[in-house]
Design a protein around this motif. Structure first.
Motif, PDB file in Angstrom:
ATOM      1  N   VAL A 123      12.105  18.118  12.918  1.00 44.80           N
ATOM      2  CA  VAL A 123      12.024  17.317  11.704  1.00 44.80           C
ATOM      3  C   VAL A 123      11.121  18.039  10.703  1.00 44.80           C
ATOM      4  N   VAL A 124      11.537  18.078   9.439  1.00 42.52           N
ATOM      5  CA  VAL A 124      10.759  18.790   8.422  1.00 42.52           C
ATOM      6  C   VAL A 124      10.527  17.895   7.212  1.00 42.52           C
ATOM      7  N   ALA A 125       9.589  18.305   6.361  1.00 40.68           N
ATOM      8  CA  ALA A 125       9.305  17.572   5.126  1.00 40.68           C
ATOM      9  C   ALA A 125      10.552  17.509   4.249  1.00 40.68           C
ATOM     10  N   ASN A 126      10.703  16.397   3.543  1.00 36.92           N
ATOM     11  CA  ASN A 126      11.825  16.105   2.643  1.00 36.92           C
ATOM     12  C   ASN A 126      13.078  15.625   3.373  1.00 36.92           C
ATOM     13  N   ASP A 127      13.058  15.578   4.719  1.00 41.37           N
ATOM     14  CA  ASP A 127      14.141  14.905   5.431  1.00 41.37           C
ATOM     15  C   ASP A 127      14.109  13.424   5.055  1.00 41.37           C
ATOM     16  N   ARG A 128      15.298  12.833   4.896  1.00 43.78           N
ATOM     17  CA  ARG A 128      15.390  11.417   4.551  1.00 43.78           C
ATOM     18  C   ARG A 128      15.993  10.651   5.729  1.00 43.78           C
ATOM     19  N   ILE A 129      15.219   9.737   6.285  1.00 38.54           N
ATOM     20  CA  ILE A 129      15.675   8.968   7.443  1.00 38.54           C
ATOM     21  C   ILE A 129      16.586   7.844   6.977  1.00 38.54           C
ATOM     22  N   VAL A 130      17.808   7.820   7.498  1.00 31.93           N
ATOM     23  CA  VAL A 130      18.771   6.780   7.119  1.00 31.93           C
ATOM     24  C   VAL A 130      19.047   5.807   8.267  1.00 31.93           C
ATOM     25  N   GLU A 131      18.750   6.224   9.501  1.00 32.86           N
ATOM     26  CA  GLU A 131      18.938   5.339  10.651  1.00 32.86           C
ATOM     27  C   GLU A 131      17.797   5.539  11.648  1.00 32.86           C
ATOM     28  N   ILE A 132      17.389   4.443  12.278  1.00 31.00           N
ATOM     29  CA  ILE A 132      16.420   4.492  13.380  1.00 31.00           C
ATOM     30  C   ILE A 132      17.009   3.708  14.531  1.00 31.00           C
ATOM     31  N   GLY A 134      19.984   3.791  15.563  1.00 30.75           N
ATOM     32  CA  GLY A 134      21.293   3.299  15.161  1.00 30.75           C
ATOM     33  C   GLY A 134      21.289   2.243  14.087  1.00 30.75           C
ATOM     34  N   GLU A 135      20.123   1.805  13.651  1.00 30.93           N
ATOM     35  CA  GLU A 135      20.026   0.768  12.615  1.00 30.93           C
ATOM     36  C   GLU A 135      19.848   1.409  11.240  1.00 30.93           C
ATOM     37  N   ASN A 136      20.646   0.963  10.288  1.00 30.83           N
ATOM     38  CA  ASN A 136      20.542   1.469   8.919  1.00 30.83           C
ATOM     39  C   ASN A 136      19.199   1.038   8.323  1.00 30.83           C
ATOM     40  N   VAL A 137      18.417   2.012   7.860  1.00 30.01           N
ATOM     41  CA  VAL A 137      17.097   1.687   7.305  1.00 30.01           C
ATOM     42  C   VAL A 137      17.003   2.031   5.820  1.00 30.01           C
ATOM     43  N   PRO A 146       6.146   1.257  10.391  1.00 29.28           N
ATOM     44  CA  PRO A 146       5.339   1.548  11.581  1.00 29.28           C
ATOM     45  C   PRO A 146       5.890   0.922  12.862  1.00 29.28           C
ATOM     46  N   SER A 147       6.387  -0.306  12.781  1.00 28.79           N
ATOM     47  CA  SER A 147       6.874  -0.974  13.989  1.00 28.79           C
ATOM     48  C   SER A 147       8.101  -0.279  14.570  1.00 28.79           C
ATOM     49  N   LYS A 148       8.807   0.499  13.751  1.00 26.28           N
ATOM     50  CA  LYS A 148      10.005   1.191  14.219  1.00 26.28           C
ATOM     51  C   LYS A 148       9.713   2.606  14.702  1.00 26.28           C
ATOM     52  N   LEU A 149       8.719   3.249  14.127  1.00 28.27           N
ATOM     53  CA  LEU A 149       8.429   4.631  14.506  1.00 28.27           C
ATOM     54  C   LEU A 149       7.307   4.739  15.543  1.00 28.27           C
ATOM     55  N   GLN A 156      11.012   6.640  23.666  1.00 31.34           N
ATOM     56  CA  GLN A 156      11.830   7.476  22.793  1.00 31.34           C
ATOM     57  C   GLN A 156      12.391   6.683  21.619  1.00 31.34           C
ATOM     58  N   VAL A 157      12.629   7.399  20.537  1.00 31.05           N
ATOM     59  CA  VAL A 157      13.265   6.816  19.363  1.00 31.05           C
ATOM     60  C   VAL A 157      14.208   7.862  18.785  1.00 31.05           C
ATOM     61  N   GLU A 158      15.376   7.412  18.347  1.00 36.64           N
ATOM     62  CA  GLU A 158      16.342   8.324  17.735  1.00 36.64           C
ATOM     63  C   GLU A 158      16.383   8.075  16.230  1.00 36.64           C
TER      64      GLU A 158
END
Length: 235
Positions: A123-132, A134-137, A146-149, A156-158
């Motif tokens: 994972v690098v800076a400027n990546d944009r997280i769209v799912e955590i 499998g959930e659209n965030v 914080p509660s998700k990461l 583990q978390v995907e």
């Protein structure tokens, strides 16, 4: 002629400070009027609205609305968000090891903790997280991040991210771990008489760590202060 020129210069010199003071007074009067306008609006709303107002929620929304008119880097943290932020600055916690911001309803990685779980998997800076998991965030609130990461060490978390220049979505399985609170990654001699210090972010311990780093580099004539990838922190 000299006497006339001197008189004109004296008049201009006297007038300039007076103009500055007048401008400051007008700006202050405008500010007071606008604040009074906001106060009157709330009193009218509270007196005439058909239902009971949730004052705390209104104030929080108003503050965020004001900041939304400014640059995208000015943000407001409510009580819960500030608590989560304080944990990442003051104490240790288990998580994926990223600095993040909410920009245009998107969870964006500002930076990764050196040798942290997220950095290790790519994972690098400027990546944009769209799912955590499998959930659209997209559109997620800062207080819900914080509660998700974060979570127990070893869990583990995907996450699914959008990366500029890459067509497909990227998925990363991250094993949560204790996140180090050290803010200085490295301190060594880059060349004879030249010190090198890498600061990954700014926290309450940064100044103490920096002094220790400088003590270990005694006798240097120049310093390279590396702030690349530094996501910011405490001012």
């Amino acid at each position: 002629m000299k006497r006339v020129a001197f008189s004109l210069l004296l008049v201009v010199t006297i007038l300039l400070p007076s103009l500055v003071v007048a401008q400051i007074q007008r700006a202050q009067e405008t500010e007071i009027m606008q604040l009074q306008k906001l106060n009157r609006f709330y009193r009218y709303l509270n007196a005439t609205y058909v239902d009971t107002l949730q004052v705390e929620s209104l104030v929080e929304t108003a503050i965020k609305g004001m900041l939304s008119e400014l640059d995208p880097h000015s943000t407001y943290l409510d009580k819960e968000e500030m608590k989560a932020q304080a944990e990442s600055v003051d104490g240790s916690f288990s998580g994926v090891g990223v600095e993040y911001n909410i920009l245009n309803d998107t969870l964006m990685i500002v930076g990764t903790v050196a040798n942290g779980p997220a950095e290790k998997v790519g994972v690098v800076a400027n990546d944009r997280i769209v799912e955590i998991d499998g959930e659209n965030v997209v559109g997620i609130k800062r207080s819900d991040v914080p509660s998700k990461l974060r979570g127990e060490k070893g869990s583990q978390v995907e996450i699914t991210v959008v990366r500029r220049g890459v067509d497909q979505l990227l998925k990363f399985n991250i094993t949560r771990d204790k996140i180090p609170i050290e803010t200085i990654d490295a301190a060594f001699l880059a060349a004879p008489g030249v010190g090198y210090v890498k600061v990954n972010r700014f926290g309450k311990t940064t100044m103490r760590e920096f002094r220790q780093a400088m003590d270990s580099l005694s006798g240097i004539d120049a310093l390279i202060l590396d702030l690349s990838g530094n996501g910011g922190g405490l001012l």
